[in-house]
Design a protein around this motif. Sequence first.
Motif, PDB file in Angstrom:
ATOM      1  N   ILE A   5       0.853  -1.187   0.000  1.00 32.25           N
ATOM      2  CA  ILE A   5       0.000   0.000   0.000  1.00 32.25           C
ATOM      3  C   ILE A   5       0.891   1.241   0.000  1.00 32.25           C
ATOM      4  N   LEU A   6       0.921   1.948  -1.114  1.00 34.05           N
ATOM      5  CA  LEU A   6       1.696   3.181  -1.220  1.00 34.05           C
ATOM      6  C   LEU A   6       0.897   4.373  -0.712  1.00 34.05           C
ATOM      7  N   PHE A  40       3.914   8.816  -5.444  1.00 28.00           N
ATOM      8  CA  PHE A  40       5.235   8.684  -6.056  1.00 28.00           C
ATOM      9  C   PHE A  40       6.337   8.770  -5.009  1.00 28.00           C
ATOM     10  N   ALA A  41       6.156   9.641  -4.016  1.00 28.47           N
ATOM     11  CA  ALA A  41       7.141   9.718  -2.929  1.00 28.47           C
ATOM     12  C   ALA A  41       7.218   8.393  -2.190  1.00 28.47           C
ATOM     13  N   GLN A  42       6.067   7.770  -1.955  1.00 26.62           N
ATOM     14  CA  GLN A  42       6.053   6.488  -1.253  1.00 26.62           C
ATOM     15  C   GLN A  42       6.635   5.371  -2.115  1.00 26.62           C
ATOM     16  N   LEU A  43       6.396   5.431  -3.415  1.00 25.84           N
ATOM     17  CA  LEU A  43       6.965   4.429  -4.314  1.00 25.84           C
ATOM     18  C   LEU A  43       8.478   4.401  -4.189  1.00 25.84           C
ATOM     19  N   GLN A  44       9.089   5.579  -4.059  1.00 26.00           N
ATOM     20  CA  GLN A  44      10.540   5.661  -3.990  1.00 26.00           C
ATOM     21  C   GLN A  44      11.115   5.108  -2.690  1.00 26.00           C
ATOM     22  N   THR A  45      10.279   4.868  -1.699  1.00 28.41           N
ATOM     23  CA  THR A  45      10.764   4.250  -0.463  1.00 28.41           C
ATOM     24  C   THR A  45      10.891   2.738  -0.601  1.00 28.41           C
ATOM     25  N   VAL A  46      10.292   2.160  -1.638  1.00 35.98           N
ATOM     26  CA  VAL A  46      10.319   0.699  -1.788  1.00 35.98           C
ATOM     27  C   VAL A  46      11.057   0.233  -3.043  1.00 35.98           C
ATOM     28  N   LEU A  47      11.237   1.119  -4.042  1.00 38.77           N
ATOM     29  CA  LEU A  47      12.011   0.729  -5.220  1.00 38.77           C
ATOM     30  C   LEU A  47      12.442   1.948  -6.018  1.00 38.77           C
ATOM     31  N   ASP A  48      13.443   1.751  -6.845  1.00 38.41           N
ATOM     32  CA  ASP A  48      13.860   2.750  -7.815  1.00 38.41           C
ATOM     33  C   ASP A  48      12.732   2.849  -8.845  1.00 38.41           C
ATOM     34  N   PRO A  49      12.182   4.048  -9.090  1.00 39.57           N
ATOM     35  CA  PRO A  49      11.066   4.148 -10.037  1.00 39.57           C
ATOM     36  C   PRO A  49      11.361   3.588 -11.415  1.00 39.57           C
ATOM     37  N   PHE A  50      12.637   3.544 -11.830  1.00 38.93           N
ATOM     38  CA  PHE A  50      12.968   2.933 -13.114  1.00 38.93           C
ATOM     39  C   PHE A  50      12.763   1.424 -13.089  1.00 38.93           C
ATOM     40  N   ASP A  51      12.589   0.854 -11.889  1.00 39.22           N
ATOM     41  CA  ASP A  51      12.340  -0.577 -11.779  1.00 39.22           C
ATOM     42  C   ASP A  51      10.859  -0.926 -11.876  1.00 39.22           C
TER      43      ASP A  51
END
Length: 255
Positions: A5-6, A40-51
Motif C-alpha cells: 500500500i503506497l 510517487f514519494a512512497q513508491l521511492q521508499t520501496v524501489l527505484d522508479p525505473f524498476d
Amino acid sequence: MRLTILGCSGSVPGPNTAASGYLLEAEGFRLGLELGNGAFAQLQTVLDPFDLDALVLSHLHSDHCADVNALTVLRRYHPAPPYPARPRRLPLYAPPEAPSRLANAYAADADERAAADLSDVYDFHVLREETTRIGPFEVTAAAVHHPTPAFGLRISYGGSILAYTGDTGPCAALGELADGVDVLLSEASWTEAADRPPGVHLSGKQAGELAKDAAVGRLLLTHVAPWTDRAAVLAEAEAIFPDSELVTQGAVYDI
C-alpha cells in the motif's frame, strides 16, 4: 503475489498519507496500480522508479493519477541513463483519454499543451473490458459506476486472485470481479447514509455486502476520505463481513 500500500487516502491525500497508490509484485515484475497525490514519494521508499515494469490507472481523477506528472519528469530528465533492461518508455494502461489528459496536466502553458506528447515516456495501452496479460499477471478490467470512465480490476497470478474496485458505486460488474477472490481491495469512501449521491463511491456497509455476496476470502478497505471516520467505516463492513481490515500506508500483504 505481494501487495504494498503506497497510499490509501480517498479523494485527496490526508495528513502524512498519500492518495491512491498500490504496488503488486510477482516473479520480480513490479506492477503499479494508481499513482495519486503523494504516491510517487512512497513508491521511492520501496524501489527505484525505473524498476517499475508497468502502471495501470483505473481512471483519471487526480487522486489516482496526479503523480504521473512527477514520474514523467523523472523518466524524461533524470541525468543518469536507465538501466539497460529498463527502457525509458513505461507501459501505461489507462482509459482512452489518458495520453491527452495526462499531457495537458503536465504541460506548463497553452503553447506547451498544444505540442504536449508523452509518448517518449509512456507506451500507452487503452484499458478495455477484456483480459490482458501484463507481465506474469492476468488482468481483467470491467467498467464500473463512477462520474468519469472508470474500471475495476481482477488480477490473477499463480492460482491467487485479487479484485480491486477502483472508485465506484454499487454495480453488477463488482460482483463478477469479486466473485470468489482471495482478497478484495475495496474503496469505502464514506459511511452509509440515505443522502449519498448514487454512482460515485461505496460505503463501508456496501463494501461488506459486496465481500459477503461474492464469498471473498478477505476484505481490505481503502480510499477512506480524510474527513470520514475510519473506525465507523470499518465497523460497518465488519458487521456484515467480519474478515475486514482497514489498510494503512506501507502495509504489505502476501496473496
